[in-house]
Design an enzyme around this catalytic site. Structure first.
Site, PDB file in Angstrom:
ATOM      1  N   LYS A 178       1.987   4.724   1.506  1.00  0.00           N
ATOM      2  CA  LYS A 178       1.924   5.293   2.851  1.00  0.00           C
ATOM      3  C   LYS A 178       1.602   6.766   2.704  1.00  0.00           C
ATOM      4  CE  LYS A 178       4.343   5.291   7.240  1.00  0.00           C
ATOM      5  NZ  LYS A 178       4.229   6.705   7.578  1.00  0.00           N
ATOM      6  N   TYR A 227      -7.371   2.331   5.299  1.00  0.00           N
ATOM      7  CA  TYR A 227      -6.458   1.204   5.119  1.00  0.00           C
ATOM      8  C   TYR A 227      -6.615   0.093   6.157  1.00  0.00           C
ATOM      9  CZ  TYR A 227      -3.920   4.259   8.338  1.00  0.00           C
ATOM     10  OH  TYR A 227      -3.589   5.073   9.380  1.00  0.00           O
ATOM     11  N   GLU A 237       0.839  -1.207   0.000  1.00  0.00           N
ATOM     12  CA  GLU A 237       0.000   0.000   0.000  1.00  0.00           C
ATOM     13  C   GLU A 237       0.866   1.245   0.000  1.00  0.00           C
ATOM     14  OE1 GLU A 237      -2.447  -0.179   3.505  1.00  0.00           O
ATOM     15  OE2 GLU A 237      -3.072  -2.237   3.065  1.00  0.00           O
ATOM     16  N   CYS A 271      18.376  44.901  17.649  1.00  0.00           N
ATOM     17  CA  CYS A 271      18.557  46.050  18.549  1.00  0.00           C
ATOM     18  C   CYS A 271      19.975  46.621  18.490  1.00  0.00           C
ATOM     19  CB  CYS A 271      18.199  45.668  19.980  1.00  0.00           C
ATOM     20  SG  CYS A 271      19.396  44.558  20.714  1.00  0.00           S
ATOM     21  N   LYS A 273      10.496   3.560   3.819  1.00  0.00           N
ATOM     22  CA  LYS A 273      10.523   5.010   3.590  1.00  0.00           C
ATOM     23  C   LYS A 273      11.456   5.329   2.429  1.00  0.00           C
ATOM     24  CE  LYS A 273       8.351   6.846   7.271  1.00  0.00           C
ATOM     25  NZ  LYS A 273       8.781   7.946   8.032  1.00  0.00           N
ATOM     26  N   CYS A 320      23.513  42.585  17.187  1.00  0.00           N
ATOM     27  CA  CYS A 320      22.159  42.039  17.051  1.00  0.00           C
ATOM     28  C   CYS A 320      21.463  42.715  15.867  1.00  0.00           C
ATOM     29  CB  CYS A 320      21.363  42.274  18.335  1.00  0.00           C
ATOM     30  SG  CYS A 320      19.633  41.818  18.157  1.00  0.00           S
ATOM     31  N   CYS A 343      15.873  43.904  24.127  1.00  0.00           N
ATOM     32  CA  CYS A 343      15.847  43.598  22.687  1.00  0.00           C
ATOM     33  C   CYS A 343      14.405  43.232  22.286  1.00  0.00           C
ATOM     34  CB  CYS A 343      16.787  42.436  22.381  1.00  0.00           C
ATOM     35  SG  CYS A 343      16.677  41.887  20.678  1.00  0.00           S
ATOM     36  N   ASP A 377       0.813  10.567   3.611  1.00  0.00           N
ATOM     37  CA  ASP A 377       1.432  11.407   4.628  1.00  0.00           C
ATOM     38  C   ASP A 377       0.445  12.464   5.120  1.00  0.00           C
ATOM     39  OD1 ASP A 377       3.380  12.266   6.274  1.00  0.00           O
ATOM     40  OD2 ASP A 377       4.534  13.338   4.761  1.00  0.00           O
ATOM     41  N   CYS A 424      22.415  37.652  21.543  1.00  0.00           N
ATOM     42  CA  CYS A 424      22.296  39.100  21.733  1.00  0.00           C
ATOM     43  C   CYS A 424      22.400  39.350  23.240  1.00  0.00           C
ATOM     44  CB  CYS A 424      20.946  39.569  21.201  1.00  0.00           C
ATOM     45  SG  CYS A 424      20.456  41.187  21.804  1.00  0.00           S
TER      46      CYS A 424
HETATM   47  S1  IVH Z   1      -1.220   0.767   8.752  1.00  0.00           S
HETATM   48  C1  IVH Z   1      -1.348  -1.351  12.610  1.00  0.00           C
HETATM   49  N1  IVH Z   1      -1.366   1.696   6.296  1.00  0.00           N
HETATM   50  O1  IVH Z   1       1.451   5.644   8.923  1.00  0.00           O
HETATM   51  C2  IVH Z   1      -1.257  -0.670  11.323  1.00  0.00           C
HETATM   52  N2  IVH Z   1      -0.668   3.181   7.999  1.00  0.00           N
HETATM   53  O2  IVH Z   1       3.703   4.926  10.875  1.00  0.00           O
HETATM   54  C3  IVH Z   1      -0.896   0.771  11.424  1.00  0.00           C
HETATM   55  N3  IVH Z   1      -0.229   5.457   7.251  1.00  0.00           N
HETATM   56  O3  IVH Z   1      -0.166   5.976  12.008  1.00  0.00           O
HETATM   57  C4  IVH Z   1      -1.059   1.605  10.265  1.00  0.00           C
HETATM   58  N4  IVH Z   1      -0.712   5.135   5.127  1.00  0.00           N
HETATM   59  O4  IVH Z   1      -1.036   7.323  10.042  1.00  0.00           O
HETATM   60  C5  IVH Z   1      -1.071   1.971   7.571  1.00  0.00           C
HETATM   61  N5  IVH Z   1      -1.566   2.393   4.091  1.00  0.00           N
HETATM   62  C6  IVH Z   1      -1.285   2.654   5.359  1.00  0.00           C
HETATM   63  C7  IVH Z   1      -0.884   3.954   5.766  1.00  0.00           C
HETATM   64  C8  IVH Z   1      -0.579   4.162   7.115  1.00  0.00           C
HETATM   65  C9  IVH Z   1      -0.326   6.021   6.027  1.00  0.00           C
HETATM   66  C10 IVH Z   1       0.220   6.148   8.476  1.00  0.00           C
HETATM   67  C11 IVH Z   1      -0.712   6.020   9.651  1.00  0.00           C
HETATM   68  C12 IVH Z   1       0.087   5.392  10.752  1.00  0.00           C
HETATM   69  C13 IVH Z   1       1.487   5.662  10.318  1.00  0.00           C
HETATM   70  C14 IVH Z   1       2.384   4.546  10.831  1.00  0.00           C
END
Ligand code: IVH
Length: 670
Positions: A114, A224, A112, A408, A311, A405, A429, A116, A423
């Site tokens: 991830k 998810y 999946e 000031c 990551k 500074c 200041c 953000d 400073c």
């Molecule tokens: S699974 C027990 N799936 O990543 C399973 N997390 O570092 C826990 N996140 O807190 C999460 N996409 O906010 C999962 N496809 C995905 C995700 C995901 C983003 C975030 C989520 C979690 C953090 C974990």
């Protein structure tokens, strides 16, 4: 059912279907103008026939004004995080762990994106959106239901004819790049600080108290994970398919794979392809698909053993250094900041980057007009990693660190053992004073709801120069400020008034004693339960506490050696701030049931007995199997046996119904 009611119901269904096609499937089949007309028609009908009002009507997505803070809610299933990996070797180790645990066949792994943003838990009862809670500390989060209701891709009602009684879905709330840029553009125009990245913007938005503003920022959500009290398919992939069929948005980029090579090619593909996505991602999540196998592997107290996050390496870009500005922090520290030719990096525009201190500038050998390489990981702050020597203009002058500074004009000093310059005019200041005032007001300190612009105005007018001056502000003064009408004035005065009840540790942190951060402040208040005791402590007494080093101790002693700080403490006291530990701390939210011995009896509507047992345990309570004089109360469902009831009565032990219990732990409105 009357024909009017039928018309209203049909209209709601029709609108929700269009919402679903638009927000979840991205395949609208109606023009905006026609959609608006449908909504308008529904609004008119609902106004005319209020007896058919329904909180899950699409017209109810924008909630009403709320002024109170969010309510804390305990999670039934803790919200865990994921262990991180940064290279293919880590991924291979994870894969091997799975094959060793289940040697009979190749593991089936769900890949999946991830996303953000920030995680959310959404609960549906009988198919209707009931509650949405942020992750918080993983055990207890904030109830943000009203804000979540404004997210158009989150259905208010599941598209299922016979949904399980209780469904809990976990997902990531995100702000798409386009919306993020639009929002920041507006903030910059209004003179407000722009958000550093879409994650911060999403999180800041979800925590706004006014759902009307939330609804204007187009948040989105990808789900998810699914929990439910009903029996569910065995596979995680199939569970997400079920979520999809209920109208919940699940990423279409998920894939089920059964070899390590397939995992690698998924990682490789998305390393490039993710840059074309409309929203921020910071990696890939790999999950063992079989829930039975997941349960077998279990979790550590932080993360599941059946999943891992991969990551991506931070992105890097090259841009022109337009100049360096020097900022003055509240402690007087001078921080050099690189002003950059704006550049797009990991989906956000980078305009500035910290250069930390004079040594950092020297180590980069930074010259005027240089091109620099900037990196940004999943983390927020972009950093300059190196200079492009090939394009440097010959004889370009070095970036010089000032000796006075920039605010000031006072001389700077270099404290022993530190690389930073300070400073020396700490009392007068203006930047330092404003910095201290801002620090005093931050959420973890006095928590006064005021922006830095307003603080600057109050400073310029000479009304607030020291933190105690906030408590002398009057409505007549505030009403003179631009944009301060009756409501804003009353709001600020109320916030100042409420700050008087902040815990001692927060106020100690608010005083801004150098090196006394939030954690040190908490440690100090445990050993010195009032500020008088702390003030009287010698350096030796302070260092006798573990965690307090010589530098912190010196800083505390010199803070109290200054008569002006003593005046501040006295003044704060005179305004009713206790600066001492109160009998009862306020921070009990996560251990709401500490000291309670509870018997669970009967059958329940909202959660199973096991779920209640785990909630009780997580909130610090103890579950007992039989009633005795030690029992604090009984969580009594329906069909509780008569002999138990009698025993409880004879011992005078209170019975709490399921609803009463949920209200007690903040899971039901009263
Ligand atoms: S699974 C027990 N799936 O990543 C399973 N997390 O570092 C826990 N996140 O807190 C999460 N996409 O906010 C999962 N496809 C995905 C995700 C995901 C983003 C975030 C989520 C979690 C953090 C974990």
């Amino acid at each position: 059912m009357s024909t009017i009611e039928q018309t209203i119901k049909k209209l709601r269904q029709e609108i929700e279907e269009h919402n679903y096609r638009y927000y979840v499937l991205n395949k609208p089949d109606i023009e905006d103008i026609d959609f608006d007309a449908l909504m308008h028609k529904l609004e008119l009908l609902e106004q005319e026939y209020p007896e058919f009002q329904d909180p899950s009507s699409p017209t109810q997505r924008v909630g009403s004004d709320r002024s109170e803070r969010f309510v804390s809610v305990a999670h039934v299933y803790p919200m865990l995080s994921l262990s991180n990996s940064y290279n293919y070797d880590d991924v291979r180790v994870f894969w091997n762990r799975l094959t060793e645990a289940f040697p009979e066949k190749a593991p089936s792994v769900h890949c999946e994106l991830k996303f953000d943003g920030l995680s959310i838990s959404v609960i549906y009862i009988d198919g209707v959106l009931h509650q949405a809670v942020t992750r918080g500390d993983g055990l207890v989060g904030d109830d943000v239901t009203q804000n979540i209701r404004t997210i158009r891709s989150i259905p208010l009602r599941l598209k299922a004819s016979n949904p399980p009684h209780r469904v809990e879905v976990r997902g990531e709330v995100i702000l798409p790049f386009a919306e993020f840029e639009r929002l920041n553009g507006r903030r910059i125009e209004a003179g407000e600080e722009p958000f550093a990245n879409p994650r911060n913007a999403a999180s800041g938005t979800l925590k706004l108290l006014d759902p009307n503003i939330v609804s204007q920022r187009k948040l989105d959500c990808y789900f998810y994970h699914l929990y439910s009290d009903a029996s569910l398919p065995e596979g995680h992939y199939e569970r997400l398919e079920l979520c999809k069929s209920w109208g919940l948005k699940v990423s279409t980029h998920n894939r089920l794979v059964s070899s390590l090579e397939e995992v690698y090619s998924y990682l490789e593909y998305w390393d490039t392809a993710r840059k074309e996505l409309p929203c921020a991602t910071d990696g890939i999540v790999l999950k063992l698909n079989s829930v039975r196998e997941q349960e077998f592997l279990g979790t550590t107290n932080k993360s599941p053993r059946w999943a891992i996050a991969y990551k991506y390496q931070p992105e890097r870009a090259r841009t022109l250094l337009k100049g360096v500005s020097f900022q003055v922090g509240r402690t007087g520290v001078i921080v050099p900041v690189a002003e950059l030719e704006p550049i797009l990096l990991s989906g956000t525009v980078v305009r500035r980057a910290t250069l930390h201190n004079a040594d950092f500038i020297t180590s980069l050998d930074l010259r005027e007009g240089d091109y620099v390489f900037v990196e940004k990981g999943g983390e927020i702050i972009p950093k300059i990693v190196s200079v492009d020597r090939d394009t440097r203009v010959e004889l370009a002058p070095r970036i010089a660190f000032p000796d006075r500074c920039p605010d000031c004009g006072a001389p700077l000093e270099n404290k022993e053992g530190e690389v930073a310059f300070y400073c020396t005019n700490s009392l007068e200041c203006p930047m330092q004073i404003k910095g201290r005032l801002e620090h005093f007001c931050t959420r973890k300190a006095a928590d006064i709801n005021i922006g830095s612009e307003t603080i600057a105005v109050l400073y310029d007018k000479g009304w607030v120069r020291r933190v105690e001056d906030f408590y002398m502000l009057t409505d007549l003064q505030l009403m003179q400020l631009d944009g301060f009408k009756e409501r804003a004035t009353q709001k600020l005065l109320l916030s100042i008034e409420q700050s008087k009840r902040r815990p001692y540790a927060a106020m100690l942190f608010a005083l801004g004693i150098r090196l006394v951060g939030e954690t040190v402040a908490k440690t100090l208040t445990k050993h010195f339960p009032s500020i008088d005791l702390l003030q009287a402590a010698s350096q030796e007494e302070l260092t006798a506490i573990g965690d307090i080093g010589t530098k912190i101790a010196q800083s505390i002693v010199s803070f109290f050696a200054d008569s002006r700080n003593i005046e501040t403490v006295k003044a704060l006291r005179s305004f009713g701030i206790s600066l001492a530990e109160e009998e009862q701390g306020q921070e009990t939210s996560s251990l709401l049931l500490e000291g309670n011995s509870i018997v669970i009896s009967g059958t329940f509507q909202y959660h199973s007995r096991e779920e209640y047992a785990s909630i009780i345990e997580r909130l610090g309570g103890k579950r007992l199997s039989s009633i005795s004089s030690k029992t604090t109360f009984i969580l009594a469902g329906t069909e509780m046996g008569p002999s138990k009831r009698e025993k409880a009565l004879s011992l005078g032990i209170p019975l709490l119904s399921e609803e009463e219990f949920l209200a007690k732990i903040g899971k039901l409105d009263d």
